[in-house]
Design an enzyme around this catalytic site. Structure first.
Site, PDB file in Angstrom:
ATOM      1  N   LYS A 169      16.075  14.328 -61.866  1.00 52.71           N
ATOM      2  CA  LYS A 169      17.318  15.101 -61.824  1.00 52.71           C
ATOM      3  C   LYS A 169      18.474  14.166 -61.489  1.00 52.71           C
ATOM      4  O   LYS A 169      18.609  13.707 -60.362  1.00 52.71           O
ATOM      5  CB  LYS A 169      17.250  16.205 -60.760  1.00 52.71           C
ATOM      6  CG  LYS A 169      18.526  17.041 -60.720  1.00 52.71           C
ATOM      7  CD  LYS A 169      18.796  17.551 -59.327  1.00 52.71           C
ATOM      8  CE  LYS A 169      20.195  17.471 -58.806  1.00 52.71           C
ATOM      9  NZ  LYS A 169      21.321  17.111 -59.601  1.00 52.71           N
ATOM     10  N   GLU A 244      16.831   6.714 -49.983  1.00 56.55           N
ATOM     11  CA  GLU A 244      17.841   5.643 -49.967  1.00 56.55           C
ATOM     12  C   GLU A 244      19.168   6.325 -49.675  1.00 56.55           C
ATOM     13  O   GLU A 244      19.696   7.042 -50.526  1.00 56.55           O
ATOM     14  CB  GLU A 244      17.907   4.937 -51.329  1.00 56.55           C
ATOM     15  CG  GLU A 244      16.656   4.178 -51.712  1.00 56.55           C
ATOM     16  CD  GLU A 244      16.453   2.920 -50.901  1.00 56.55           C
ATOM     17  OE1 GLU A 244      17.365   2.529 -50.141  1.00 56.55           O
ATOM     18  OE2 GLU A 244      15.380   2.327 -51.020  1.00 56.55           O
ATOM     19  N   CYS A 278      26.708   2.400 -51.773  1.00 59.39           N
ATOM     20  CA  CYS A 278      26.064   2.599 -50.478  1.00 59.39           C
ATOM     21  C   CYS A 278      26.189   1.343 -49.622  1.00 59.39           C
ATOM     22  O   CYS A 278      26.206   1.407 -48.404  1.00 59.39           O
ATOM     23  CB  CYS A 278      24.604   2.965 -50.683  1.00 59.39           C
ATOM     24  SG  CYS A 278      23.766   1.864 -51.817  1.00 59.39           S
ATOM     25  N   GLU A 379      30.700   7.289 -43.185  1.00 58.84           N
ATOM     26  CA  GLU A 379      30.753   6.703 -44.525  1.00 58.84           C
ATOM     27  C   GLU A 379      31.869   7.367 -45.330  1.00 58.84           C
ATOM     28  O   GLU A 379      31.841   8.571 -45.563  1.00 58.84           O
ATOM     29  CB  GLU A 379      29.411   6.909 -45.239  1.00 58.84           C
ATOM     30  CG  GLU A 379      29.354   6.201 -46.568  1.00 58.84           C
ATOM     31  CD  GLU A 379      28.068   6.465 -47.345  1.00 58.84           C
ATOM     32  OE1 GLU A 379      27.619   7.627 -47.383  1.00 58.84           O
ATOM     33  OE2 GLU A 379      27.525   5.511 -47.922  1.00 58.84           O
TER      34      GLU A 379
HETATM   35  P1  NDP Z   1      24.414  13.619 -52.620  1.00 54.66           P
HETATM   36  O1  NDP Z   1      23.526  13.458 -51.456  1.00 54.66           O
HETATM   37  O2  NDP Z   1      25.451  14.667 -52.588  1.00 54.66           O
HETATM   38  O3  NDP Z   1      23.557  13.914 -53.947  1.00 54.66           O
HETATM   39  C1  NDP Z   1      22.515  13.073 -54.366  1.00 54.66           C
HETATM   40  C2  NDP Z   1      21.616  13.851 -55.308  1.00 54.66           C
HETATM   41  O4  NDP Z   1      20.990  14.909 -54.572  1.00 54.66           O
HETATM   42  C3  NDP Z   1      22.361  14.527 -56.465  1.00 54.66           C
HETATM   43  O5  NDP Z   1      21.551  14.537 -57.617  1.00 54.66           O
HETATM   44  C4  NDP Z   1      22.543  15.928 -55.928  1.00 54.66           C
HETATM   45  O6  NDP Z   1      22.752  16.900 -56.915  1.00 54.66           O
HETATM   46  C5  NDP Z   1      21.224  16.144 -55.222  1.00 54.66           C
HETATM   47  N1  NDP Z   1      21.267  17.221 -54.251  1.00 54.66           N
HETATM   48  C6  NDP Z   1      22.330  17.734 -53.610  1.00 54.66           C
HETATM   49  N2  NDP Z   1      21.950  18.765 -52.792  1.00 54.66           N
HETATM   50  C7  NDP Z   1      20.617  18.874 -52.941  1.00 54.66           C
HETATM   51  C8  NDP Z   1      19.644  19.749 -52.381  1.00 54.66           C
HETATM   52  N3  NDP Z   1      19.970  20.708 -51.521  1.00 54.66           N
HETATM   53  N4  NDP Z   1      18.355  19.595 -52.748  1.00 54.66           N
HETATM   54  C9  NDP Z   1      18.004  18.632 -53.626  1.00 54.66           C
HETATM   55  N5  NDP Z   1      18.882  17.788 -54.206  1.00 54.66           N
HETATM   56  C10 NDP Z   1      20.174  17.899 -53.854  1.00 54.66           C
HETATM   57  O7  NDP Z   1      25.034  12.191 -52.866  1.00 54.66           O
HETATM   58  P2  NDP Z   1      26.150  11.788 -53.885  1.00 54.66           P
HETATM   59  O8  NDP Z   1      25.723  12.152 -55.276  1.00 54.66           O
HETATM   60  O9  NDP Z   1      27.443  12.307 -53.371  1.00 54.66           O
HETATM   61  O10 NDP Z   1      26.104  10.191 -53.776  1.00 54.66           O
HETATM   62  C11 NDP Z   1      26.748   9.491 -52.781  1.00 54.66           C
HETATM   63  C12 NDP Z   1      25.800   9.138 -51.647  1.00 54.66           C
HETATM   64  O11 NDP Z   1      24.687   8.414 -52.126  1.00 54.66           O
HETATM   65  C13 NDP Z   1      26.461   8.250 -50.620  1.00 54.66           C
HETATM   66  O12 NDP Z   1      26.212   8.708 -49.314  1.00 54.66           O
HETATM   67  C14 NDP Z   1      25.774   6.907 -50.814  1.00 54.66           C
HETATM   68  O13 NDP Z   1      25.758   6.100 -49.694  1.00 54.66           O
HETATM   69  C15 NDP Z   1      24.425   7.294 -51.268  1.00 54.66           C
HETATM   70  N6  NDP Z   1      23.813   6.195 -51.998  1.00 54.66           N
HETATM   71  C16 NDP Z   1      22.785   5.476 -51.431  1.00 54.66           C
HETATM   72  C17 NDP Z   1      22.247   4.387 -52.070  1.00 54.66           C
HETATM   73  C18 NDP Z   1      21.112   3.612 -51.492  1.00 54.66           C
HETATM   74  O14 NDP Z   1      20.389   2.988 -52.256  1.00 54.66           O
HETATM   75  N7  NDP Z   1      20.885   3.603 -50.195  1.00 54.66           N
HETATM   76  C19 NDP Z   1      22.763   3.935 -53.357  1.00 54.66           C
HETATM   77  C20 NDP Z   1      23.838   4.743 -53.841  1.00 54.66           C
HETATM   78  C21 NDP Z   1      24.326   5.844 -53.190  1.00 54.66           C
HETATM   79  P3  NDP Z   1      24.263  17.324 -57.260  1.00 54.66           P
HETATM   80  O15 NDP Z   1      24.862  16.157 -57.926  1.00 54.66           O
HETATM   81  O16 NDP Z   1      24.107  18.484 -58.131  1.00 54.66           O
HETATM   82  O17 NDP Z   1      24.936  17.674 -55.952  1.00 54.66           O
END
Ligand code: NDP
Length: 486
Positions: A169, A244, A278, A379
């Site tokens: 997803k 992650e 991130c 963050e």
């Molecule tokens: P989110 O946590 O909002 O979303 C990540 C994914 O989870 C999306 O596909 C999202 O879907 C999905 N999601 C959201 N809510 C749920 C739920 N209740 N149950 C299951 N899945 C869910 O992150 P962002 O997309 O805003 O990305 C930014 C974040 O990602 C930052 O905090 C960043 O630091 C982190 N990140 C970490 C990395 C690492 O390797 N450590 C690398 C890159 C980013 P939807 O889009 O529909 O909300």
């Protein structure tokens, strides 16, 4: 969406718009998946796992991964353009990423037939004991919007090499490139159901995916609050999990550093990718004796950043990917000002002509940041740098580690002693010395503390997609006492 090797419309018959962050206008329609689609995708993935995929030799699996890598390499430019249009990241960076992504598929393709068990010199006579490293089953891969294909690759390549099947997803904000990837999986000849793609929203697709009883592992990249929720959901089903998550990484500059290099490293650490990574070095810790000079140099370099259309190869800072993220960044800037931080650069939406109607925030630098302020702890995920002075190594370590996160850190010094000691003392999954923002398919990546669990990339990552079975064979033929443990 891709389910069991077929492209299907969503059960809901609903679609949503994907926005181009440079124009702030919709440019694609994306299927709105739901539990019904998730159930079908998991059924297809389970069927493939128990059927055709399992019948392939590990070498054949590896060859498919290689072929896929070749197809990505051939399509790198097109994939980069899709990503850049969908999430606003610079074409220059996305081209680099897409040209590099095949290496993960080559590396894990090569590892596929090197997954070996062990023969244990067991302490019990007349028994032969060995281990098998087996795949887990169906993996749910959930990815964010900032580097859609790269972060999916970090999951898909080891998961498939280990013999699992996947339901992926992507983020609702950057799903379009997933379809292009899906086409290449088909073209490479992966059996139907090995890779399935369901688009939609976190609560409507992500949650049914995580909680489904036939999902063995959840591989998640995203924010730490969502990660915490995902971890809780996965715990109910006792599923394997890798997370992650976010970061608040410190980029630490000592007075013995090569300052020309350090300035570039600090600027690239926070303003590359518009700070939406991130690993963003969002806290610059600068030795007090060079603080004033270093800040001037930072301002001079950051001011030169060319903002504009991310599809223009000369652009250096692009738009923020989503409207909510744009508003969140501006909120943090307001909070920092209210808390008394001194805004030395930016601190507002960009009003430049070349930014059009896109969601642009000026590269922003705050000094006078106290380690207790929210801007120094939370963050932001945007082009906002907090500069904090320190007096000695102990204080630098204390400030750097004084965060709930532990994803990455940078150290700028000419002293090998200091480089080694700092890399030992910093609580972070990655420490860069005299460089920043480097990743490789060979080197493990992941977080300490609230930045995550498990590692991606490198040999370590494939272990997170395997489970160990211990096999005992009696070779003595002595019937043991049935009432005593052997
Ligand atoms: P989110 O946590 O909002 O979303 C990540 C994914 O989870 C999306 O596909 C999202 O879907 C999905 N999601 C959201 N809510 C749920 C739920 N209740 N149950 C299951 N899945 C869910 O992150 P962002 O997309 O805003 O990305 C930014 C974040 O990602 C930052 O905090 C960043 O630091 C982190 N990140 C970490 C990395 C690492 O390797 N450590 C690398 C890159 C980013 P939807 O889009 O529909 O909300």
């Amino acid at each position: 969406m891709l389910i069991g090797g077929k492209w299907v419309d969503p059960a809901s018959a609903e679609w949503f718009e994907s926005m181009n962050p440079f124009t702030a206008k919709p440019w694609a329609l994306v299927p709105r998946g739901s539990k019904a689609d998730v159930d079908q995708a998991i059924a297809a993935a389970k069927c493939a796992f128990l059927g055709e995929w399992r019948k392939l030799t590990a070498t054949a699996r590896g060859a498919l991964l290689h072929k896929f890598g070749d197809l990505v390499a051939a399509e790198a430019q097109r994939l980069a353009e899709i990503e850049s249009t969908d999430n606003g990241k610079l074409i220059a960076e996305m081209r680099g990423q897409l040209n590099y992504i095949p290496q993960w598929f080559y590396y894990y393709g090569g590892l596929a037939d090197k997954i070996e068990g062990r023969v244990i010199p067991i302490d019990k006579p007349g028994v032969f004991n060995f281990t098998r490293e087996e795949p887990l089953g169906v993996v749910a891969a959930i990815t964010p919007w900032n580097s859609p294909l790269l972060l999916a690759t970090w999951k898909l390549a080891p998961a498939l090499a280990a013999g699992n099947t996947v339901v992926w997803k992507p983020s609702e904000f950057s799903s379009v490139s997933a379809f292009a990837f899906g086409e290449l999986f088909e073209k490479a000849g992966f059996p139907p159901g090995v890779v399935n793609i369901i688009t939609g929203f976190g609560n409507e697709v992500g949650e049914p995916l995580i909680t489904h009883q036939d999902v063995a592992k959840v591989a998640f990249t995203g924010g730490d609050k969502t990660g915490e929720h995902v971890y809780g959901l996965a715990a109910r089903g006792i599923k394997h999990v890798t997370l992650e998550l976010g970061g608040k990484s410190a980029n630490i500059v000592f007075d013995d550093a090569d300052l020309d290099q350090a300035v570039k490293g600090v600027v690239s650490g926070i303003f590359a990718a518009t700070g939406q990574t991130c690993i963003a070095g969002s806290r610059a810790l600068i030795h007090r004796s060079i603080h004033a000079e270093f800040v001037e140099r930072l301002l001079d370099l950051a001011k030169t950043a060319r903002m504009g259309n991310p599809l223009d190869a000369s652009t250096q800072v692009g738009p923020v990917t989503t409207r909510p993220q744009y508003e969140k960044i501006l909120d943090y800037i307001r909070i920092a000002k209210e808390e008394g931080a001194v805004c030395r650069l930016g601190g507002a939406p960009a009003q430049r002509e070349e930014c059009g109607s896109g969601w642009f925030v000026e590269p922003t630098i705050f000094t006078g940041v106290n380690p207790e302020m929210r801007i120094a702890n939370e963050e932001v995920f945007g082009p906002v740098l907090s500069v904090i002075p320190f007096d000695d190594e102990d204080e630098a370590v204390r400030i750097a580690n004084n965060t709930v996160y532990g994803l990455a850190a940078g150290v700028w010094t000419q002293s090998i002693r200091r480089a080694l000691l700092m890399s030992e003392r910093l609580e972070a999954g990655t420490v860069w010395v005299n460089t920043y923002r480097a990743v490789s398919y060979m080197s493990p990546f992941g977080g300490y503390k609230r930045s995550g669990i498990g590692r991606e990339s490198g040999i370590d990552a494939i272990r997170d997609y395997l489970q160990t079975k211990s096999v005992w064979i009696d070779i003595a033929g002595n019937a043991p006492n049935p009432f005593v443990m052997r």
